[in-house]
Design a protein around this motif. Structure first.
Motif, PDB file in Angstrom:
ATOM      1  N   LEU A  24       0.817  -1.207   0.000  1.00 28.05           N
ATOM      2  CA  LEU A  24       0.000   0.000   0.000  1.00 28.05           C
ATOM      3  C   LEU A  24       0.853   1.260   0.000  1.00 28.05           C
ATOM      4  O   LEU A  24       0.520   2.256  -0.649  1.00 28.05           O
ATOM      5  CB  LEU A  24      -0.929   0.019   1.227  1.00 28.05           C
ATOM      6  N   TYR A  25       1.949   1.215   0.763  1.00 28.42           N
ATOM      7  CA  TYR A  25       2.818   2.380   0.902  1.00 28.42           C
ATOM      8  C   TYR A  25       4.260   1.961   0.612  1.00 28.42           C
ATOM      9  O   TYR A  25       5.008   1.604   1.527  1.00 28.42           O
ATOM     10  CB  TYR A  25       2.700   2.963   2.317  1.00 28.42           C
ATOM     11  N   PRO A  26       4.653   2.002  -0.642  1.00 27.59           N
ATOM     12  CA  PRO A  26       5.979   1.501  -1.045  1.00 27.59           C
ATOM     13  C   PRO A  26       7.148   2.200  -0.358  1.00 27.59           C
ATOM     14  O   PRO A  26       8.228   1.606  -0.230  1.00 27.59           O
ATOM     15  CB  PRO A  26       6.000   1.769  -2.560  1.00 27.59           C
ATOM     16  N   LEU A  27       6.957   3.426   0.090  1.00 23.97           N
ATOM     17  CA  LEU A  27       8.058   4.170   0.703  1.00 23.97           C
ATOM     18  C   LEU A  27       8.149   3.937   2.216  1.00 23.97           C
ATOM     19  O   LEU A  27       9.074   4.443   2.858  1.00 23.97           O
ATOM     20  CB  LEU A  27       7.898   5.670   0.430  1.00 23.97           C
ATOM     21  N   ALA A  28       7.225   3.208   2.791  1.00 21.06           N
ATOM     22  CA  ALA A  28       7.198   3.022   4.250  1.00 21.06           C
ATOM     23  C   ALA A  28       8.415   2.244   4.734  1.00 21.06           C
ATOM     24  O   ALA A  28       8.792   1.220   4.162  1.00 21.06           O
ATOM     25  CB  ALA A  28       5.922   2.298   4.661  1.00 21.06           C
ATOM     26  N   LYS A  73      11.491   5.674   3.208  1.00 21.40           N
ATOM     27  CA  LYS A  73      12.777   5.248   2.656  1.00 21.40           C
ATOM     28  C   LYS A  73      13.538   6.453   2.117  1.00 21.40           C
ATOM     29  O   LYS A  73      12.947   7.457   1.709  1.00 21.40           O
ATOM     30  CB  LYS A  73      12.554   4.220   1.536  1.00 21.40           C
ATOM     31  N   ASP A  74      14.860   6.336   2.141  1.00 19.83           N
ATOM     32  CA  ASP A  74      15.698   7.408   1.608  1.00 19.83           C
ATOM     33  C   ASP A  74      15.329   7.674   0.151  1.00 19.83           C
ATOM     34  O   ASP A  74      15.059   6.744  -0.616  1.00 19.83           O
ATOM     35  CB  ASP A  74      17.178   7.024   1.698  1.00 19.83           C
ATOM     36  N   GLY A  75      15.316   8.940  -0.198  1.00 18.66           N
ATOM     37  CA  GLY A  75      14.939   9.315  -1.561  1.00 18.66           C
ATOM     38  C   GLY A  75      13.528   9.854  -1.650  1.00 18.66           C
ATOM     39  O   GLY A  75      13.138  10.413  -2.675  1.00 18.66           O
ATOM     40  N   ALA A  76      12.743   9.714  -0.584  1.00 17.40           N
ATOM     41  CA  ALA A  76      11.385  10.268  -0.575  1.00 17.40           C
ATOM     42  C   ALA A  76      11.464  11.791  -0.627  1.00 17.40           C
ATOM     43  O   ALA A  76      12.384  12.399  -0.090  1.00 17.40           O
ATOM     44  CB  ALA A  76      10.646   9.828   0.676  1.00 17.40           C
ATOM     45  N   THR A  77      10.500  12.401  -1.271  1.00 17.48           N
ATOM     46  CA  THR A  77      10.497  13.847  -1.461  1.00 17.48           C
ATOM     47  C   THR A  77       9.520  14.526  -0.494  1.00 17.48           C
ATOM     48  O   THR A  77       8.734  13.848   0.180  1.00 17.48           O
ATOM     49  CB  THR A  77      10.102  14.192  -2.900  1.00 17.48           C
ATOM     50  N   GLU A  78       9.558  15.851  -0.464  1.00 18.69           N
ATOM     51  CA  GLU A  78       8.613  16.591   0.367  1.00 18.69           C
ATOM     52  C   GLU A  78       7.187  16.395  -0.127  1.00 18.69           C
ATOM     53  O   GLU A  78       6.244  16.389   0.668  1.00 18.69           O
ATOM     54  CB  GLU A  78       8.982  18.073   0.369  1.00 18.69           C
ATOM     55  N   GLU A  79       7.019  16.221  -1.409  1.00 17.22           N
ATOM     56  CA  GLU A  79       5.688  15.936  -1.955  1.00 17.22           C
ATOM     57  C   GLU A  79       5.197  14.578  -1.473  1.00 17.22           C
ATOM     58  O   GLU A  79       4.024  14.422  -1.099  1.00 17.22           O
ATOM     59  CB  GLU A  79       5.726  15.975  -3.483  1.00 17.22           C
ATOM     60  N   ASP A  80       6.100  13.596  -1.466  1.00 18.68           N
ATOM     61  CA  ASP A  80       5.744  12.283  -0.919  1.00 18.68           C
ATOM     62  C   ASP A  80       5.347  12.412   0.554  1.00 18.68           C
ATOM     63  O   ASP A  80       4.364  11.804   1.006  1.00 18.68           O
ATOM     64  CB  ASP A  80       6.927  11.318  -1.032  1.00 18.68           C
ATOM     65  N   ALA A  81       6.107  13.206   1.283  1.00 20.94           N
ATOM     66  CA  ALA A  81       5.852  13.375   2.711  1.00 20.94           C
ATOM     67  C   ALA A  81       4.462  13.954   2.955  1.00 20.94           C
ATOM     68  O   ALA A  81       3.761  13.529   3.884  1.00 20.94           O
ATOM     69  CB  ALA A  81       6.923  14.280   3.326  1.00 20.94           C
ATOM     70  N   MET A  82       4.046  14.926   2.128  1.00 22.36           N
ATOM     71  CA  MET A  82       2.723  15.519   2.299  1.00 22.36           C
ATOM     72  C   MET A  82       1.634  14.483   2.044  1.00 22.36           C
ATOM     73  O   MET A  82       0.659  14.383   2.813  1.00 22.36           O
ATOM     74  CB  MET A  82       2.556  16.707   1.358  1.00 22.36           C
ATOM     75  N   ASP A  83       1.789  13.697   0.988  1.00 24.74           N
ATOM     76  CA  ASP A  83       0.789  12.676   0.671  1.00 24.74           C
ATOM     77  C   ASP A  83       0.697  11.634   1.792  1.00 24.74           C
ATOM     78  O   ASP A  83      -0.405  11.228   2.194  1.00 24.74           O
ATOM     79  CB  ASP A  83       1.135  11.984  -0.646  1.00 24.74           C
ATOM     80  N   ASP A  92       1.182  15.999  17.159  1.00 24.97           N
ATOM     81  CA  ASP A  92       2.546  16.278  16.710  1.00 24.97           C
ATOM     82  C   ASP A  92       2.853  15.287  15.604  1.00 24.97           C
ATOM     83  O   ASP A  92       2.761  14.069  15.818  1.00 24.97           O
ATOM     84  CB  ASP A  92       3.550  16.130  17.856  1.00 24.97           C
ATOM     85  N   LEU A  93       3.234  15.793  14.439  1.00 24.22           N
ATOM     86  CA  LEU A  93       3.379  14.954  13.244  1.00 24.22           C
ATOM     87  C   LEU A  93       4.767  15.127  12.642  1.00 24.22           C
ATOM     88  O   LEU A  93       5.219  16.255  12.432  1.00 24.22           O
ATOM     89  CB  LEU A  93       2.302  15.348  12.227  1.00 24.22           C
ATOM     90  N   THR A  94       5.420  14.017  12.374  1.00 25.17           N
ATOM     91  CA  THR A  94       6.734  14.049  11.746  1.00 25.17           C
ATOM     92  C   THR A  94       6.795  13.011  10.631  1.00 25.17           C
ATOM     93  O   THR A  94       6.447  11.855  10.849  1.00 25.17           O
ATOM     94  CB  THR A  94       7.857  13.761  12.766  1.00 25.17           C
ATOM     95  N   ILE A  95       7.254  13.453   9.472  1.00 24.56           N
ATOM     96  CA  ILE A  95       7.559  12.540   8.369  1.00 24.56           C
ATOM     97  C   ILE A  95       9.040  12.726   8.055  1.00 24.56           C
ATOM     98  O   ILE A  95       9.467  13.819   7.678  1.00 24.56           O
ATOM     99  CB  ILE A  95       6.718  12.838   7.104  1.00 24.56           C
ATOM    100  N   ASP A  96       9.812  11.660   8.244  1.00 24.74           N
ATOM    101  CA  ASP A  96      11.250  11.755   7.997  1.00 24.74           C
ATOM    102  C   ASP A  96      11.716  10.570   7.155  1.00 24.74           C
ATOM    103  O   ASP A  96      10.892   9.741   6.731  1.00 24.74           O
ATOM    104  CB  ASP A  96      12.017  11.830   9.313  1.00 24.74           C
ATOM    105  N   THR A  97      12.999  10.496   6.919  1.00 27.37           N
ATOM    106  CA  THR A  97      13.551   9.394   6.125  1.00 27.37           C
ATOM    107  C   THR A  97      14.528   8.596   6.977  1.00 27.37           C
ATOM    108  O   THR A  97      14.904   9.010   8.076  1.00 27.37           O
ATOM    109  CB  THR A  97      14.272   9.922   4.872  1.00 27.37           C
ATOM    110  N   GLU A  98      14.944   7.466   6.466  1.00 24.11           N
ATOM    111  CA  GLU A  98      15.826   6.570   7.211  1.00 24.11           C
ATOM    112  C   GLU A  98      17.159   7.225   7.575  1.00 24.11           C
ATOM    113  O   GLU A  98      17.763   6.891   8.589  1.00 24.11           O
ATOM    114  CB  GLU A  98      16.078   5.303   6.405  1.00 24.11           C
ATOM    115  N   ASP A  99      17.625   8.161   6.750  1.00 22.90           N
ATOM    116  CA  ASP A  99      18.897   8.822   7.053  1.00 22.90           C
ATOM    117  C   ASP A  99      18.738  10.000   8.013  1.00 22.90           C
ATOM    118  O   ASP A  99      19.695  10.717   8.306  1.00 22.90           O
ATOM    119  CB  ASP A  99      19.583   9.301   5.764  1.00 22.90           C
ATOM    120  N   GLY A 100      17.504  10.199   8.537  1.00 22.36           N
ATOM    121  CA  GLY A 100      17.284  11.232   9.532  1.00 22.36           C
ATOM    122  C   GLY A 100      16.795  12.561   8.988  1.00 22.36           C
ATOM    123  O   GLY A 100      16.573  13.508   9.756  1.00 22.36           O
TER     124      GLY A 100
END
Length: 206
Positions: free
Chosen positions: A87-91, A112-122, A160-168
């Motif tokens: 469902l969420y390939p970047l999870a 996952k690393d490589g996710a964009t800010e647009e991905d984060a919003m979605d 409180d909401l945070t969307i980040d990537t594996e590299d921090g």
């Protein structure tokens, strides 16, 4: 003379029988207590306490505190949903905290690393709406999310909401008070479906 002897023997036998009878009753009967009727003593010993007085009271410290929602179920369902890469390939990872006393919830979804800010919003929109819906099924007091609403859980709980990537790398970070408008950008939906393609009235070449 013989008659007198027979009468004497019978008198002695009667006395002997009387003595045995008294002795047996005396040895089996309860001892008398001065001023107390033994029959009443037995009744008092046989009395049972009323049911409400005979129930062991539970230790209040051992009672589990009542909670607003079944958080173990929430944990199982959120992990199952937000870590489903079909469902969420970047999870990559997910965790949350919920403080009922402070009426505060914190959500953190790692992509996952490589996710964009647009991905984060979605993904943030999906996270906030679905987290509400997972809890809303437990009660009739909450409204599910919709195309225009994130659900009514956030009227009671701060977020409180945070969307980040594996590299921090933090792609999106938001905080909302309870009842505050959530300004995440939802996808636009058209109830009428895609607009039909209109062919231009241009003369065709022969």
């Amino acid at each position: 003379m013989k008659l007198i002897k027979k009468m004497t023997v019978l008198s002695l036998a009667v006395l002997a029988l009387g003595g045995c009878t008294q002795s047996s009753i005396s040895s089996n009967a309860p001892d008398m207590v001065e001023g107390v009727d033994p029959a009443k003593m037995n009744q008092e010993e046989d009395e049972t306490l009323p049911r409400e007085e005979n129930i062991l009271l539970e230790n209040e410290d051992e009672k589990e505190p009542e909670t607003m929602y079944e958080w173990e179920q929430v944990t199982d369902e959120t992990n199952s949903l937000f870590l489903d890469t079909d469902l969420y390939p970047l999870a990559a990872a997910f965790n949350y905290t919920a403080d009922e006393e402070a009426l505060a919830i914190s959500l953190d979804w790692t992509l996952k690393d490589g996710a964009t800010e647009e991905d984060a919003m979605d993904y943030a929109v999906e996270l906030v709406k679905n987290f509400n819906d997972i809890i809303a099924v437990q009660t009739t007091d909450l409204e599910a999310s919709s195309d225009t609403s994130f659900g009514s859980l956030w009227d009671t709980f701060s977020l409180d909401l945070t969307i980040d990537t594996e590299d921090g790398t933090v792609l999106l970070e938001k905080s909302y008070g309870a009842g505050e408008e959530i300004d995440l950008v939802m996808p636009e939906y058209n109830d009428e479906g895609p607009e039909p393609v209109v062919e231009e009235d241009v003369p065709k070449k022969a």
